[in-house]
Design an enzyme around this catalytic site. Structure first.
Site, PDB file in Angstrom:
ATOM      1  N   PRO A 143       0.783  -1.237   0.000  1.00  0.00           N
ATOM      2  CA  PRO A 143       0.000   0.000   0.000  1.00  0.00           C
ATOM      3  C   PRO A 143       0.815   1.287   0.000  1.00  0.00           C
ATOM      4  CG  PRO A 143      -0.911  -1.577   1.558  1.00  0.00           C
ATOM      5  CD  PRO A 143       0.393  -2.137   1.098  1.00  0.00           C
ATOM      6  N   LYS A 201       5.897   8.524 -10.426  1.00  0.00           N
ATOM      7  CA  LYS A 201       4.588   7.950 -10.123  1.00  0.00           C
ATOM      8  C   LYS A 201       3.752   8.900  -9.268  1.00  0.00           C
ATOM      9  CE  LYS A 201       1.188   5.082  -9.636  1.00  0.00           C
ATOM     10  NZ  LYS A 201       1.249   3.853  -8.845  1.00  0.00           N
TER      11      LYS A 201
END
Length: 296
Positions: free
Chosen positions: A62, A167
């Site tokens: 995560p 990202k």
């Protein structure tokens, strides 16, 4: 090359399935033991077992708060890693944490690639992800065959942290276009406009973006495209962006909108639902407006 995968959830499971279907056996570990079988992997009982049985270890977790203990903590990757191994972090992680992990693994002779992925669950299933990679070009060359199973575009962005930085920046643009388009579409609905026509016009005009092209043509029909990032994860990504810009000394002037939108969605009970439901959160405070009449 023996491949191990740690984290077989929404994205990790799909990438593992692509590897297995391409003929690459995968040794997988997840806190939910059932996920290994679902992804077609051979189940390992620990992180250590994956590391000891693999040449390339992929992570899909995560965030950095999970990545750090998995890599550096007791029973983690570093304890069992050996010289020449390659660890590939496909998570959305804080670049500063990534650089630190890269340094610690490097002292053990282990290569660490930060490999941010983009495209979502649909692209993962099709093997059409985009990967932005930071770290050694030589290490990247060794795992090109691994990436080929689930990605069509792989770009070496530079030194350690460059992949995860790219990202974070990309995810912010994704977040801001989704939040802004959701707001616009609720306004269009309240104005009595035909939403299909609105999207037709926007997609042929200067307001076109990923959300107008790929998300809202489905959402206006009641299909929220479940399976992608949740509102909670989108909020986490925007927070990562703000932190990243703060470290770079750049003002994050546009972050307030998506922080407010996804924060609203979380507070109204949509935290664990796909981030496309941010449009319903905005609709809730706009008199209970929905873009469609057909329920899921």
């Amino acid at each position: 090359m023996r491949v191990g995968f740690i984290g077989l959830g929404n994205m990790g499971g799909r990438m593992t399935r692509r590897l297995v279907d391409a003929g690459t056996p995968v040794l997988g570990f997840d806190t939910d033991p059932a996920r290994a079988a679902q992804a077609g992997a051979t189940a390992a009982d620990s992180v250590r077992a994956v590391v000891e049985g693999s040449d390339a270890v992929l992570l899909s977790l995560p965030d950095s708060r999970v990545v750090e203990p998995v890599v550096l903590g007791p029973g983690g990757v570093l304890e069992s890693a050996r010289e020449g191994q390659i660890v590939i972090d496909l998570s959305t992680a804080a670049p500063a944490s990534t650089v630190r992990i890269h340094g610690e693994l490097g002292e053990a002779g282990v290569e660490y690639l930060d490999a941010g992925i983009s495209g979502g669950a649909a692209a993962a299933e099709k093997g059409a992800l985009t990967i932005m990679v930071g770290g050694s070009a030589e290490a990247l060359a060794k795992v090109e065959g691994v990436f080929a199973a689930f990605a069509t575009t792989v770009v070496h962005m530079g030194q350690s942290g460059a992949g995860h930085t790219t990202k974070v920046l990309n995810n912010f643009l994704n977040a801001i276009s989704l939040a802004a388009t959701a707001e616009v579409m609720v306004a269009a609905k309240r104005a009595g406009l035909d939403l299909t026509q609105v999207l037709e016009v926007v997609n042929a005009s200067s307001g076109v973006n990923f959300a107008t092209l790929n998300r809202f043509p489905h959402i206006v029909k009641g299909d929220y495209l479940t399976g992608g990032l949740t509102n909670a994860l989108m909020m986490k990504d925007v927070a990562l962006y703000v932190d990243c810009l703060g470290r770079l000394g750049v003002p994050s002037l546009s972050a307030a909108g998506p922080l407010a939108a996804f924060g609203l969605a979380m507070n109204l009970g949509y935290a664990d639902q796909i981030s496309n439901r941010v449009v319903d959160a905005i609709g809730d405070v706009a008199g209970g407006t929905r873009l469609h009449t057909t329920e899921e």
